[in-house]
Motif scaffolding. Structure first.
Motif, short mmCIF file in Angstrom:
data_model
loop_
_atom_site.label_atom_id
_atom_site.label_comp_id
_atom_site.label_asym_id
_atom_site.label_seq_id
_atom_site.Cartn_x
_atom_site.Cartn_y
_atom_site.Cartn_z
N LEU A 151 0.84 -1.20 0.00
CA LEU A 151 0.00 0.00 0.00
C LEU A 151 0.87 1.25 0.00
CD1 LEU A 151 -2.78 -0.88 2.60
CD2 LEU A 151 -3.10 -0.51 0.17
N GLU A 152 1.89 1.25 0.86
CA GLU A 152 2.75 2.44 0.96
C GLU A 152 3.54 2.67 -0.32
OE1 GLU A 152 6.56 3.96 3.56
OE2 GLU A 152 4.96 2.91 4.63
N SER A 153 4.17 1.63 -0.85
CA SER A 153 4.99 1.84 -2.06
C SER A 153 4.14 2.25 -3.26
CB SER A 153 5.85 0.61 -2.37
OG SER A 153 5.05 -0.49 -2.73
N TRP A 154 2.92 1.70 -3.39
CA TRP A 154 2.05 2.11 -4.49
C TRP A 154 1.70 3.58 -4.37
CZ3 TRP A 154 -2.56 4.47 -5.29
CH2 TRP A 154 -3.10 4.38 -6.58
N HIS A 155 1.32 4.02 -3.17
CA HIS A 155 0.95 5.43 -2.97
C HIS A 155 2.14 6.35 -3.24
CE1 HIS A 155 -2.77 3.92 -1.25
NE2 HIS A 155 -3.22 5.17 -1.24
N LYS A 156 3.33 5.95 -2.84
CA LYS A 156 4.52 6.78 -3.09
C LYS A 156 4.83 6.82 -4.58
CE LYS A 156 6.66 6.53 1.45
NZ LYS A 156 7.74 6.00 2.28
#
Length: 163
Positions: A151-156
């Protein structure tokens, strides 16, 4: 700044808020657990900072721990806890002690703010999807298991991470 997500169950017995750095509902899970607890179309989880969770009506919450490989010799209960309203059965969030700083509200429980629409929907766990389940319209990435991004890497990567 993280976004404050406000959510509730269908009957209004449980209301909650949580701060999220990953508020875009881009990933639809079609595993058997998400389809059975979230409805035939699967579930979309967001990310939240667990220490910011505020709950009204907590006495109306029950927890389900999913069973993997049911009715087989390798059957086991998951460590994740799916929190739902015991009055109307609305799924609220998922929590797992493995990642104590995170909580994963179900996008379907969020009332405000209006969630952004991703340009491309990521559909995961397609190896668990029955043939009668239709994927959403529009641009999508499809994965038989999990996609390459958290979730974090996709959003970044998509410049929508709310630090």
């Amino acid at each position: 700044m993280p976004v404050e997500l406000k959510g509730s169950c269908h009957c209004g017995s449980v209301r909650f808020s949580v701060e999220s750095s990953t508020p875009v509902p881009y990933q639809l899970c079609l595993c058997s657990i998400c389809r059975k607890v979230g409805g035939v179309g699967g579930s979309i989880n967001l990310g939240g900072h667990s220490k910011t969770l505020k709950v009204e009506g907590g006495e109306n919450i029950s927890i389900y721990k999913a069973v993997l490989n049911r009715d087989t010799p390798s059957e086991k209960v998951t460590s994740s806890q799916r929190n739902f309203c015991k009055k109307c059965s609305s799924m609220l969030w998922l929590y797992d002690d493995t990642w104590p700083d995170l909580i994963h509200p179900f996008a379907s429980a969020i009332d405000s703010p209006e969630l952004d629409t991703p340009e491309i929907m990521t559909c995961i766990q397609l190896d668990s999807k029955p043939s009668y389940v239709q994927l959403p319209e529009g641009n999508k990435e499809k994965y038989t298991q999990y996609g390459p991004d958290s979730l974090e890497s996709w959003h970044k990567k998509h410049h929508v991470y709310e630090a």
